[in-house]
Design an enzyme around this catalytic site. Structure first.
Site, short mmCIF file in Angstrom:
data_model
loop_
_atom_site.label_atom_id
_atom_site.label_comp_id
_atom_site.label_asym_id
_atom_site.label_seq_id
_atom_site.Cartn_x
_atom_site.Cartn_y
_atom_site.Cartn_z
CD GLN A 77 4.10 -5.37 2.84
OE1 GLN A 77 4.94 -4.50 3.02
NE2 GLN A 77 2.80 -5.13 2.96
CB CYS A 87 -0.98 -0.02 1.15
SG CYS A 87 -0.23 -0.38 2.71
#
Lengths: 283, 423
Positions: free
Chosen positions: B122, B50
């Site tokens: 991530q 994000c």
């Protein structure tokens, strides 16, 4: 530590209470400087000094016991030995907690008591050893129960102090500092209660075995003996505190238990002082 | 090997742009496949979170590498956008700068909340996706595995990850943990069903909270929150009754006045026999009257109390940054030196092969002429030839290694190739 590593034949004169106290003092200093030195090396160094101190402590007590056996005296029958055993039990508890809860600063609260007990042992070195019934079976139970009861009161005292500090910090909205990380209030409260109950049971055994000792033929222990009077009062106080705690639920919560354990400790110091100066154990 | 990163992050692009350029986990393999079809021989890893979208591209030769413009066009086309509209939003990092950037990203030094732990997983996931689709080759393996190692080194050698910096994480980890030893046997009461209540509930669930009761003026919203995170939705009217059971309270309603005053909490505490209660008042204006915190056994924290700790923790994390940057610099230098050494490997190998062939030919010619040599004499002669070859090659190869460690070896490498006619 060096003489432990070198492995040469030790004699009791080489291990003095000074060496033992010095190891614990270094461990205490290393724990106290946690805010300045956060590295894991500090923790392991402190633990190493504690373990080295415990090994020296055990060796010292073993030498003392061997010496007493050779001279025909009972084993651990003096105030000095009694204090050293109490110090060993406390330092064992401190080391166990340090291993189990490495993130918490616990040893800082227990080690000063250990050093005081070693200091008491040093002061009582020249005192006469216990005699007669004091070292016979009931006398042994009496002394042992009071010894472990004392350690339990000492543990309750230190967790009580920790509880009050932690509670005060949290009331003042202070977050955890890297330097002084205390156990949670829940853990401290539980430990505090357990220490209180254990001390009540052990002091009860101590007082009961004392009564049995006093009832033996030819024994005339006066109920007005300050040592008997004060220890009986202390026992009644602890039993009262335990009953109050069981019956009245708010007494189980938070600071109240901590205050009770602090009062126990003050009581204990008073009782021990009276016992020491009245010559009670010698009788 | 040429590494290039094209992307955008919270530092350079607005949320709107980041949303437009983001790749969903399902889109990532498809995008990497399309890129490799368009530019064969390209290694690629796509990191899309994000807060950032970054495409890592590596090729063997500079000439085969897609340009900045090519990559921007590819990204824009994939999202159905006009490349001109997003060109300015996408930065480019190449060579050493790209390596340092990758290390900084993996170690969470480039994150919005410096030191947050999520970015490393991530990065690992992005690398794993590329590896599974055969989009990552030798270079990407080396670079990403090194980045993961650097991130772990920073975690273990600095305190950058130790302190919590968000309000809910500070509330749970820095305060609730000081009061309670465990949460699985505690009753958690959540008043309100907004974002803050939800976020704190997530942290409490992660700590093991099982008995969660949610109260909200709108029972439907309480039910929705209970449904998504586990718990029991209860009518708002039971607030005081539930307070008597609760060990930990998270209050984040939008009430304009306190919903619990000192008197009502004192009454509740009587029913609780002064059992400690931890109250997180995360609402503005506050849901609990501030003087209620003076009651025995009540540990009341407002958002301002927690903010101070968050700020202090953030400062402590920032204080660790120079140490983390030094580690990044050391590791980047080491990685690059290693990389440059590797780039000289094929030329050195060819040179050694050439000299070995020459030596072997000369030795054989000599042995043919001197056919009465003993095995021992042959061995000695062969060793002497080896020594001469090694002594001749040693100074140029040493110079090449020294230059390679500074990345100034390209001229020397070229000269060697030309002088010895190495293909």
């Amino acid at each position: 530590m060096l003489w432990l590593i070198s492995g040469h034949q030790l004699t009791v004169s080489e291990i003095s209470t000074f060496c033992i106290a010095a190891s614990y003092l270094v461990a205490l200093v290393l724990e106290a400087i946690r805010p300045l030195w956060l590295a894991r090396a500090r923790y392991f160094l402190a633990l190493s000094f504690l373990v080295a101190g415990i090994v020296a402590h055990l060796l010292y007590l073993a030498f003392v016991a061997r010496g007493a056996m050779f001279s025909g005296q009972g084993v651990f029958v003096s105030w000095a030995d009694w204090s050293l055993i109490a110090a060993l039990l406390l330092v064992g508890a401190a080391t166990g907690l340090m291993i189990k809860r490495p993130q918490n600063t616990v040893a800082v609260f227990l080690l000063p008591m250990v050093l005081v007990l070693i200091g008491v042992a040093e002061l009582c070195k020249e005192m006469e050893p216990f005699k007669g019934e004091a070292i016979a079976s009931w006398g042994f139970v009496h002394g042992l129960a009071l010894l472990i009861g004392t350690v339990s009161v000492g543990l309750g005292f230190s967790t009580g102090i920790m509880y009050l500090i932690q509670s005060n910090r949290l009331k003042n909205k202070k977050g955890p500092s890297s330097g002084l990380r205390l156990p949670s209030l829940e853990w401290l409260q539980r430990f505090n209660r357990e220490a209180l109950l254990l001390s009540a049971i052990l002091l009860g055994i101590g007082v009961a075995s004392g009564v049995i000792l006093g009832a033996q033929p030819g024994k005339e222990l006066s109920p007005t003996d300050p040592a008997i009077l004060s220890s009986s009062m202390m026992f009644l106080w602890i039993v009262g505190a335990c009953i109050f705690e069981v019956v009245y639920q708010p007494a189980r919560q938070g600071k109240k238990v901590a205050y009770v354990t602090l009062a126990n400790f003050v009581f204990l110091v008073l009782v021990l002082t009276l016992v020491l100066y009245s010559g009670h154990a010698g009788e | 090997m040429n590494l290039r990163i094209i992307g955008c992050s919270h530092r350079t692009a607005s949320v709107k742009v980041r949303e437009q350029l983001a790749f969903s986990p399902n889109q990532v393999p498809e995008a990497l496949s399309q890129l490799q079809t368009r530019y064969p021989g390209t290694e690629a890893v796509l990191l899309s979170t994000c807060n950032r979208m970054e495409l890592y591209i590596a090729t063997d030769e500079q000439d085969h590498s897609p340009s900045h413009h090519d990559v921007v066009e590819f990204i824009a086309q994939f999202h159905g956008l006009n490349a001109i509209d997003v060109f300015e939003e996408l930065y480019e990092r190449t060579g050493e700068q790209a390596i340092r950037h990758l290390f900084n990203v993996a170690a969470s030094l480039d994150s919005m909340v410096v030191g947050e732990a999520q970015i490393l997983s991530q990065v690992k996931k992005a690398y794993e996706l590329a590896r599974q689709g055969n989009h990552a080759g030798t270079f990407m393996h080396t670079a990403f595995q090194r980045a993961i190692k650097v991130a772990r080194r920073i975690t273990s050698e600095t305190a950058i990850h130790e302190k919590h910096v968000s309000i809910p994480s500070v509330a749970v980890a820095d305060f609730a943990r000081q009061i309670f030893e465990r949460f699985d046997d505690k009753c958690v009461l959540v008043a309100g069903a907004g974002e803050m209540a939800e976020e704190t509930l997530i942290y409490l669930k992660a700590e093991g909270a099982n008995d969660v009761r949610i109260l909200n003026r709108s029972l439907e919203r309480a039910e929705a929150l209970a449904e998504s995170h586990g718990g029991r939705a209860l009518p708002w009217e039971q607030l005081l009754q539930e307070l008597a059971h609760a060990d930990l309270v998270v209050s984040a309603t939008s009430a304009s006045e306190p919903i619990v005053n000192r008197e009502s909490l004192a009454h509740v505490q009587q029913h609780r026999s002064d059992r400690p209660i931890f109250i997180l008042d995360l609402a503005v204006p506050r849901n609990f009257a501030p003087d209620a915190g003076n009651l025995p056994g009540v540990y009341l924290y407002s958002i301002d109390d927690l903010k101070d700790v968050c700020e202090s923790n953030r400062k402590q994390r920032e204080a660790e940054l120079p140490k983390a940057h030094r580690i990044i610099e050391d590791e980047a230098q080491d990685f690059l030196a290693d990389l440059h050494h590797r780039s000289t490997g094929p030329t050195i190998r060819r040179l050694r092969n050439l000299t070995s062939e020459l030596k072997q030919a000369e030795v054989e010619r000599l042995f043919n002429k001197l056919d009465d040599l003993s095995d021992r004499q042959r061995e000695e002669i062969e060793r002497a030839f080896d020594r001469v070859v090694n002594k001749i090659l040693h100074p140029p190869l040493e110079s090449l290694r020294a230059e390679a460690s500074k990345d100034t070896h390209h001229g020397l490498l070229d000269a060697l190739k030309r002088l010895f006619k190495l293909q």
